[in-house]
Write an enzyme that holds these catalytic residues in place. Structure first.
Site, short mmCIF file in Angstrom:
data_model
loop_
_atom_site.label_atom_id
_atom_site.label_comp_id
_atom_site.label_asym_id
_atom_site.label_seq_id
_atom_site.Cartn_x
_atom_site.Cartn_y
_atom_site.Cartn_z
N GLY A 1 -5.06 -2.75 4.33
CA GLY A 1 -4.34 -3.93 3.85
C GLY A 1 -5.11 -5.22 4.00
O GLY A 1 -5.19 -6.03 3.07
N ARG A 2 -5.73 -5.44 5.17
CA ARG A 2 -6.44 -6.70 5.40
C ARG A 2 -7.78 -6.75 4.68
O ARG A 2 -8.44 -7.79 4.68
CB ARG A 2 -6.61 -6.92 6.90
CG ARG A 2 -7.31 -5.79 7.63
CD ARG A 2 -7.03 -5.86 9.12
NE ARG A 2 -7.56 -4.74 9.87
CZ ARG A 2 -6.97 -3.55 9.98
NH1 ARG A 2 -5.85 -3.30 9.34
NH2 ARG A 2 -7.50 -2.59 10.72
N LYS B 1 8.43 -2.01 13.93
CA LYS B 1 9.07 -1.69 12.65
C LYS B 1 10.02 -0.50 12.79
O LYS B 1 11.13 -0.50 12.24
CB LYS B 1 8.00 -1.41 11.59
CG LYS B 1 7.18 -2.64 11.21
CD LYS B 1 5.88 -2.30 10.55
CE LYS B 1 6.03 -1.61 9.24
NZ LYS B 1 4.74 -1.42 8.54
N GLU C 1 9.91 -5.45 4.48
CA GLU C 1 10.02 -6.83 4.02
C GLU C 1 9.76 -6.92 2.52
O GLU C 1 10.47 -7.64 1.78
CB GLU C 1 9.02 -7.73 4.76
CG GLU C 1 9.26 -7.83 6.26
CD GLU C 1 8.47 -6.81 7.06
OE1 GLU C 1 8.23 -7.06 8.25
OE2 GLU C 1 8.10 -5.76 6.49
N LYS D 1 0.83 -1.21 0.00
CA LYS D 1 0.00 0.00 0.00
C LYS D 1 0.86 1.25 0.00
O LYS D 1 0.68 2.16 -0.82
CB LYS D 1 -0.95 -0.01 1.20
CG LYS D 1 -1.85 1.21 1.27
CD LYS D 1 -2.83 1.10 2.43
CE LYS D 1 -3.68 2.34 2.54
NZ LYS D 1 -4.69 2.23 3.62
N HIS E 1 -6.70 -34.53 16.03
CA HIS E 1 -5.61 -35.35 16.55
C HIS E 1 -4.50 -34.49 17.14
O HIS E 1 -3.40 -34.98 17.38
CB HIS E 1 -5.06 -36.24 15.43
CG HIS E 1 -6.08 -37.18 14.88
ND1 HIS E 1 -6.26 -38.46 15.37
CD2 HIS E 1 -7.02 -37.02 13.91
CE1 HIS E 1 -7.24 -39.05 14.71
NE2 HIS E 1 -7.72 -38.21 13.81
N GLU F 1 -6.05 -7.76 13.95
CA GLU F 1 -5.53 -6.43 13.62
C GLU F 1 -6.63 -5.39 13.68
O GLU F 1 -6.38 -4.23 14.02
CB GLU F 1 -4.87 -6.46 12.23
CG GLU F 1 -3.96 -5.27 11.97
CD GLU F 1 -3.04 -5.49 10.78
OE1 GLU F 1 -1.92 -6.00 10.98
OE2 GLU F 1 -3.45 -5.16 9.65
#
Length: 511
Positions: free
Chosen positions: A254-255, A484, A200, A194, A372, A340
């Site tokens: 973003g999400r 960050k 990263e 964005k 399990h 978030e």
């Protein structure tokens, strides 16, 4: 602000009522806790709720001016109050909703441009005369989890001649795995950010460009990059071809961004027609959320259930069991969407939230594998954790014994959580399961682009409704920033901001 304390009397009334007794009531309670819309159904009859508690929640939403707030979301008004932005994920699916029709036209043109690029890639080679055989999506957070979940769910509908890989992590092995076996001539990288400043993503983009350059030279590498961003000038300054830079608006969080140009890799690999179907399914849920009365509204009901369990019953986490292999990434996707958005401790006005308010911890995995592993804890631990079971109704009509057995296991686990078992044999209390543990079952009619789109929109809207009940802002994420900033301080050589232990660790780690 919705006064959740008004629900405390209902919680006190229902907390110690046998869940089996509630379920046995049937009748109007059954009708009040079953919902259906857009190819998705929600059965919440095994939740510790009744009509009176539901009605109290509906009254709270009305008092909180829910309908006006929902309308503001759809019209593109400023609903992200701390960043003074709209949240336009629903409007991307239907720009006609926007009050600002000029902006609506920009949204339409953005969809047209990514669709045209994807169609061009399918019709003719676009990489110096070479066809695209592998697309690598470079992004993190919503720029990774949304596309990754949807591709995992819908890859069987996509193109058979193109594969999609994902790079999100700074570990060099992540990129190494994504390009293993790839031909540089036929590989296209999509950089999704964005702000186009995400550490990263840009580091991985530079490493990918260096890999291409080592094989094809700079011009060849440049031809094999595309990007989606709300900061197109930064992408161009990074060195990307302006014709392959696709913009989306600042109001796209973003999400919530996979519906925008941030879903570029899905357009390329699934194809624009499948993306259109995905948008259609989400739009159908949007229309249901906008028009259904509160008592029949599925996202509203899902929000009420999760707020009830978290804020009134003190159950701070929720397990999501995806009983469909292609939905196995759903818990990861919902983890970011919800934690978030709702991981806040203050209201819109900056006042502290009450005890157990704000979003739940979301976790889970793929059924029946999870039976399990951690289902032992769900059945016999001292914690009570509600479970969302997600399945496919189409499996109930399958002739394949495995499909029938999978659905049988899902239903059985839901029953076992509620019914429990007395420890009445030689093992005594070691075999005792207390029961009384709540769950819901969400069923998709089938696994299709439409139903998956509706499933995602269901959770987006239930998050919005929870935020209204908690009176918090679900569209900012300031908690992401501090770590960050500190990482950048470390990389720039500034250790003055850190405590003695952190400084010692930095010396140990060669900084």
């Amino acid at each position: 602000m919705a006064d959740l304390s008004a629900l405390k009397s209902h919680a006190a009334r229902l907390e110690n009522v046998s869940l089996s007794e509630l379920v046995a009531q049937g009748g109007s309670r059954d009708a009040a806790l079953q919902f259906e819309a857009a190819g998705v159904s929600l059965d919440a009859r095994k939740q510790r709720l009744d009509e009176a508690a539901l009605g109290a929640f509906h009254a709270l939403l009305e008092a909180a001016d829910f309908e006006a707030k929902r309308e503001a979301l759809y019209k593109g008004a400023i609903v992200n109050t701390t960043e003074k932005r709209p949240a336009i994920h629903a409007a991307i699916r239907n720009p006609d909703l926007l009050t600002d029709q000029e902006f609506g036209e920009e949204v339409r043109m953005a969809r047209i441009s990514t669709r045209a690029f994807a169609a061009t890639m399918k019709q003719m080679p676009i990489l110096d005369g070479h066809p695209v055989k592998r697309v690598v999506n470079i992004g993190i957070g919503g720029s990774d989890l949304g596309p990754r979940f949807l591709y995992d769910a819908l890859h069987k509908f996509g193109r058979k001649d193109v594969e999609l890989k994902f790079v999100s992590n700074l570990d060099p092995a992540d990129l190494e795995d994504a390009i293993e076996g790839a031909d540089p001539l036929t590989t296209l990288f999509c950089v999704i950010s964005k702000s186009f400043t995400t550490q990263e993503t840009l580091m991985n983009a530079r490493a990918a460009h260096a890999w291409l350059t080592s094989h094809l030279g700079k011009a060849g590498a440049d031809a094999r990059f595309a990007a989606a961003t709300a900061a197109p000038q930064k992408a161009i300054a990074f060195g990307l071809d302006p014709s392959k830079v696709f913009a989306f608006a600042e109001g796209v969080g973003g999400r919530y961004s996979v519906w925008s140009a941030a879903g570029l890799c899905l357009d390329l690999v699934l194809g624009p027609d499948i993306m259109d179907r995905l948008l259609d399914g989400a739009r159908a849920m949007d229309e249901h959320f906008a028009s259904a009365p509160l008592a029949q509204n599925m996202p509203v009901a899902k929000a009420i259930i999760d707020v009830w369990n978290r804020a009134l019953l003190g159950q701070n986490s929720r397990c999501v069991g995806a009983y469909a292999s292609r939905l196995q990434m759903l818990p990861n996707y919902l983890q970011q969407l919800e934690m978030e958005s709702l991981g806040k401790s203050v209201t819109h006005a900056g006042q502290p939230l009450g005890e157990h308010q704000g979003g739940q911890i979301v976790w889970g995995g793929r059924g029946s594998d999870v039976q399990h592993s951690f289902f032992q804890w769900l059945h016999q631990s001292t914690d009570r954790v509600p479970v969302d079971f997600i399945g496919l109704r189409s499996m109930t009509f399958s002739d394949d014994e495995r499909a029938k057995a999978l659905i049988a296991n899902m239903v059985a686990q839901s029953a076992a959580l509620m019914q429990g078992r007395e420890g009445d044999d030689e093992q005594g209390q070691h075999r005792h399961m207390p029961g009384g543990r709540a769950s819901s079952i969400v069923m998709l009619d089938e696994l299709s682009p439409e139903t998956v789109g509706a499933l995602v929109a269901l959770h987006e809207h239930k998050v919005f409704t929870e935020a209204v009940l908690y009176d918090l802002n679900p569209f900012d994420q300031w908690g992401v920033e501090l770590g960050k900033e500190l990482a950048n301080s470390i990389l720039s050589g500034d250790q003055s901001r850190f405590d003695p232990v952190t400084q010692d660790l930095l010396r140990q780690f060669n900084f």
